[in-house]
Design a protein around this motif. Structure first.
Motif, PDB file in Angstrom:
ATOM      1  N   PHE A 162     107.937   7.240  19.756  1.00 11.50           N
ATOM      2  CA  PHE A 162     109.099   6.552  19.179  1.00 11.50           C
ATOM      3  C   PHE A 162     109.440   6.899  17.844  1.00 11.50           C
ATOM      4  O   PHE A 162     110.747   6.759  17.443  1.00 11.50           O
ATOM      5  CB  PHE A 162     108.887   5.135  19.355  1.00 11.50           C
ATOM      6  CG  PHE A 162     110.361   4.230  19.567  1.00 11.50           C
ATOM      7  CD1 PHE A 162     111.035   4.018  20.543  1.00 11.50           C
ATOM      8  CD2 PHE A 162     110.833   3.747  18.043  1.00 11.50           C
ATOM      9  CE1 PHE A 162     112.319   3.501  20.505  1.00 11.50           C
ATOM     10  CE2 PHE A 162     112.116   2.874  18.171  1.00 11.50           C
ATOM     11  CZ  PHE A 162     112.576   2.919  19.215  1.00 11.50           C
ATOM     12  N   ASP A 163     108.488   7.613  17.121  1.00 12.59           N
ATOM     13  CA  ASP A 163     108.818   7.909  15.729  1.00 12.59           C
ATOM     14  C   ASP A 163     109.905   9.075  15.400  1.00 12.59           C
ATOM     15  O   ASP A 163     110.229   9.289  14.426  1.00 12.59           O
ATOM     16  CB  ASP A 163     107.459   8.237  14.989  1.00 12.59           C
ATOM     17  CG  ASP A 163     106.892   9.504  15.688  1.00 12.59           C
ATOM     18  OD1 ASP A 163     107.583  10.430  16.538  1.00 12.59           O
ATOM     19  OD2 ASP A 163     105.762   9.933  15.199  1.00 12.59           O
ATOM     20  N   LYS A 164     110.301   9.749  16.527  1.00 12.57           N
ATOM     21  CA  LYS A 164     111.462  10.809  16.520  1.00 12.57           C
ATOM     22  C   LYS A 164     112.759   9.867  16.050  1.00 12.57           C
ATOM     23  O   LYS A 164     113.543  10.419  15.732  1.00 12.57           O
ATOM     24  CB  LYS A 164     111.575  11.214  17.924  1.00 12.57           C
ATOM     25  CG  LYS A 164     112.754  12.285  18.013  1.00 12.57           C
ATOM     26  CD  LYS A 164     112.979  12.885  19.225  1.00 12.57           C
ATOM     27  CE  LYS A 164     113.960  13.798  19.327  1.00 12.57           C
ATOM     28  NZ  LYS A 164     114.069  14.432  20.653  1.00 12.57           N
ATOM     29  N   TYR A 165     112.755   8.659  16.388  1.00 13.09           N
ATOM     30  CA  TYR A 165     113.799   7.774  16.145  1.00 13.09           C
ATOM     31  C   TYR A 165     113.688   6.802  14.807  1.00 13.09           C
ATOM     32  O   TYR A 165     114.749   6.350  14.317  1.00 13.09           O
ATOM     33  CB  TYR A 165     114.126   6.855  17.550  1.00 13.09           C
ATOM     34  CG  TYR A 165     114.246   7.862  18.639  1.00 13.09           C
ATOM     35  CD1 TYR A 165     115.318   8.814  18.903  1.00 13.09           C
ATOM     36  CD2 TYR A 165     113.362   7.837  19.633  1.00 13.09           C
ATOM     37  CE1 TYR A 165     115.139   9.505  20.005  1.00 13.09           C
ATOM     38  CE2 TYR A 165     112.918   8.473  20.816  1.00 13.09           C
ATOM     39  CZ  TYR A 165     114.054   9.650  20.814  1.00 13.09           C
ATOM     40  OH  TYR A 165     113.946  10.467  21.794  1.00 13.09           O
ATOM     41  N   HIS A 166     112.592   6.369  14.841  1.00 10.66           N
ATOM     42  CA  HIS A 166     112.078   5.389  13.582  1.00 10.66           C
ATOM     43  C   HIS A 166     110.684   5.773  13.413  1.00 10.66           C
ATOM     44  O   HIS A 166     109.878   5.376  14.300  1.00 10.66           O
ATOM     45  CB  HIS A 166     112.529   4.097  13.876  1.00 10.66           C
ATOM     46  CG  HIS A 166     112.449   3.291  12.679  1.00 10.66           C
ATOM     47  ND1 HIS A 166     113.576   3.358  11.657  1.00 10.66           N
ATOM     48  CD2 HIS A 166     111.586   2.473  12.147  1.00 10.66           C
ATOM     49  CE1 HIS A 166     113.262   2.441  10.717  1.00 10.66           C
ATOM     50  NE2 HIS A 166     112.127   1.988  10.949  1.00 10.66           N
ATOM     51  N   ASP A 167     110.420   6.400  12.205  1.00 15.45           N
ATOM     52  CA  ASP A 167     108.832   6.759  11.811  1.00 15.45           C
ATOM     53  C   ASP A 167     108.311   5.579  11.156  1.00 15.45           C
ATOM     54  O   ASP A 167     106.921   6.011  10.524  1.00 15.45           O
ATOM     55  CB  ASP A 167     108.660   8.071  11.534  1.00 15.45           C
ATOM     56  CG  ASP A 167     109.482   8.314  10.441  1.00 15.45           C
ATOM     57  OD1 ASP A 167     110.383   7.623   9.887  1.00 15.45           O
ATOM     58  OD2 ASP A 167     109.436   9.678   9.888  1.00 15.45           O
ATOM     59  N   TYR A 205     107.634  -1.016  27.450  1.00 11.16           N
ATOM     60  CA  TYR A 205     107.347  -1.712  28.617  1.00 11.16           C
ATOM     61  C   TYR A 205     108.624  -1.536  29.544  1.00 11.16           C
ATOM     62  O   TYR A 205     108.848  -1.859  30.901  1.00 11.16           O
ATOM     63  CB  TYR A 205     107.235  -3.235  28.523  1.00 11.16           C
ATOM     64  CG  TYR A 205     106.087  -3.641  27.694  1.00 11.16           C
ATOM     65  CD1 TYR A 205     104.774  -3.430  28.270  1.00 11.16           C
ATOM     66  CD2 TYR A 205     106.240  -3.966  26.463  1.00 11.16           C
ATOM     67  CE1 TYR A 205     103.770  -3.870  27.670  1.00 11.16           C
ATOM     68  CE2 TYR A 205     105.029  -4.394  25.826  1.00 11.16           C
ATOM     69  CZ  TYR A 205     103.745  -4.483  26.550  1.00 11.16           C
ATOM     70  OH  TYR A 205     102.622  -4.613  25.667  1.00 11.16           O
ATOM     71  N   ASN A 206     109.714  -1.077  28.973  1.00 10.72           N
ATOM     72  CA  ASN A 206     111.023  -0.847  29.881  1.00 10.72           C
ATOM     73  C   ASN A 206     111.341   0.496  29.476  1.00 10.72           C
ATOM     74  O   ASN A 206     110.950   1.412  28.841  1.00 10.72           O
ATOM     75  CB  ASN A 206     112.303  -1.453  28.965  1.00 10.72           C
ATOM     76  CG  ASN A 206     112.032  -3.090  28.647  1.00 10.72           C
ATOM     77  OD1 ASN A 206     111.119  -3.331  27.979  1.00 10.72           O
ATOM     78  ND2 ASN A 206     112.484  -3.813  29.248  1.00 10.72           N
ATOM     79  N   ASP A 207     112.388   1.079  30.661  1.00 13.95           N
ATOM     80  CA  ASP A 207     112.857   2.361  30.332  1.00 13.95           C
ATOM     81  C   ASP A 207     113.945   2.066  29.267  1.00 13.95           C
ATOM     82  O   ASP A 207     114.749   1.363  29.052  1.00 13.95           O
ATOM     83  CB  ASP A 207     113.622   2.633  31.932  1.00 13.95           C
ATOM     84  CG  ASP A 207     112.813   2.975  33.066  1.00 13.95           C
ATOM     85  OD1 ASP A 207     111.807   3.757  32.749  1.00 13.95           O
ATOM     86  OD2 ASP A 207     112.850   2.378  34.043  1.00 13.95           O
ATOM     87  N   LEU A 208     113.690   3.241  28.430  1.00 13.91           N
ATOM     88  CA  LEU A 208     114.726   3.212  27.418  1.00 13.91           C
ATOM     89  C   LEU A 208     115.728   4.320  27.268  1.00 13.91           C
ATOM     90  O   LEU A 208     115.151   5.651  27.748  1.00 13.91           O
ATOM     91  CB  LEU A 208     113.905   3.207  25.897  1.00 13.91           C
ATOM     92  CG  LEU A 208     112.936   2.293  25.644  1.00 13.91           C
ATOM     93  CD1 LEU A 208     112.063   2.458  24.683  1.00 13.91           C
ATOM     94  CD2 LEU A 208     113.584   0.810  25.866  1.00 13.91           C
ATOM     95  N   LYS A 209     116.891   4.353  27.156  1.00 14.38           N
ATOM     96  CA  LYS A 209     117.941   5.287  27.016  1.00 14.38           C
ATOM     97  C   LYS A 209     118.257   5.297  25.563  1.00 14.38           C
ATOM     98  O   LYS A 209     118.774   4.360  25.175  1.00 14.38           O
ATOM     99  CB  LYS A 209     119.199   4.837  27.808  1.00 14.38           C
ATOM    100  CG  LYS A 209     120.528   5.863  27.755  1.00 14.38           C
ATOM    101  CD  LYS A 209     121.614   5.405  28.541  1.00 14.38           C
ATOM    102  CE  LYS A 209     122.827   6.318  28.205  1.00 14.38           C
ATOM    103  NZ  LYS A 209     123.778   5.695  29.161  1.00 14.38           N
ATOM    104  N   ILE A 210     118.052   6.378  24.889  1.00 13.63           N
ATOM    105  CA  ILE A 210     118.212   6.490  23.375  1.00 13.63           C
ATOM    106  C   ILE A 210     119.274   7.557  23.117  1.00 13.63           C
ATOM    107  O   ILE A 210     119.284   8.703  23.366  1.00 13.63           O
ATOM    108  CB  ILE A 210     117.027   6.700  22.721  1.00 13.63           C
ATOM    109  CG1 ILE A 210     115.770   5.661  23.254  1.00 13.63           C
ATOM    110  CG2 ILE A 210     117.236   6.743  21.212  1.00 13.63           C
ATOM    111  CD1 ILE A 210     114.500   5.994  22.665  1.00 13.63           C
TER     112      ILE A 210
END
Length: 231
Positions: A162-167, A205-210
């Motif tokens: 996830f750190d591509k979006y918030h690190d 835990y979810n499918d995430l669309k970013i």
């Protein structure tokens, strides 16, 4: 988290979702607006900046309350006053500041999307993170004598996927599993094996669309969305 929560059940069955989560008493007769609801922290002392329908435990079952999105508050003459300490997120859970709430006042924020931000090449870049099924965010809260509430959403260490979006931090997602949610809301201590494992091993835990967006509220896409599967 950069401080944005969206809730949009205009095209979804909210009561049905809550039944699946083991909380059928919630939202049974609550009409949902036909537009997204946008929630922001109480910057500038704005106690009216709330997260509505924060899910907490009422001794025997879950209930919802409206809570100012800023944990550090106090009351004066029955009015909620927002403190100067920035506390819309609960980050360092080892601090005594969070100890009581983490043990006795855990909560759940229901969201269909959250906002994240990251400085990329000197520019603040916004990402809208949508979850399927809806996102369940772990939170803590305070209750005041006059019936006011305040809350903070828990964050954990950065997640490698996830750190591509918030690190700097990672939203503390809860799994959409009724028994675990019931335990999270229960009065068992944070040292309970289930609770401590959740906190020590945060996960997707979810499918995430970013989607990279111009603004979080507007949601205008600046690039094709990317997708993350659960861990």
């Amino acid at each position: 988290m950069c401080g944005y929560v969206r809730r949009d059940f205009s095209a979804a069955d909210l009561p049905g979702f809550m039944r699946a989560m083991g909380m059928p008493q919630l939202f049974q007769d609550a009409p949902q607006p036909d537009y997204p609801m946008h929630f922001y922290p109480a910057f500038g002392g704005a106690a009216g900046k709330i997260i509505p329908d924060l899910i907490i435990s009422d001794k025997t079952e879950a209930k919802t309350v409206n809570a100012t999105w800023w944990f550090d508050c106090h009351e004066e003459d029955g009015q909620l006053i927002v403190g100067s300490r920035t506390t819309f997120n609960a980050r360092n859970l080892k601090s005594p500041f969070w100890k009581g709430a983490l043990r006795h006042h855990r909560a759940i924020v229901l969201a269909t999307a959250i906002g994240e931000g990251k400085n990329i090449n000197g520019k603040n870049t916004h990402f809208l993170v949508e979850g399927s099924p809806p996102l369940l965010l772990g939170a803590v809260y305070r209750e005041f004598p006059s019936g006011h509430y305040s809350t903070a959403i828990i964050t954990r260490d950065a997640h490698p996927r996830f750190d591509k979006y918030h690190d700097k931090a990672f939203p503390f997602f809860l799994p959409p599993e009724p028994e675990i949610l019931k335990r999270w809301l229960s009065p068992v201590p944070e040292t309970d094996s289930v609770i401590s494992d959740l906190l020590e091993h945060p996960a997707i835990y979810n499918d995430l669309k970013i989607t990279k967006v111009k603004t979080l509220k507007g949601g205008v896409a600046m690039a094709e969305p990317e997708f993350l599967r659960p861990d």
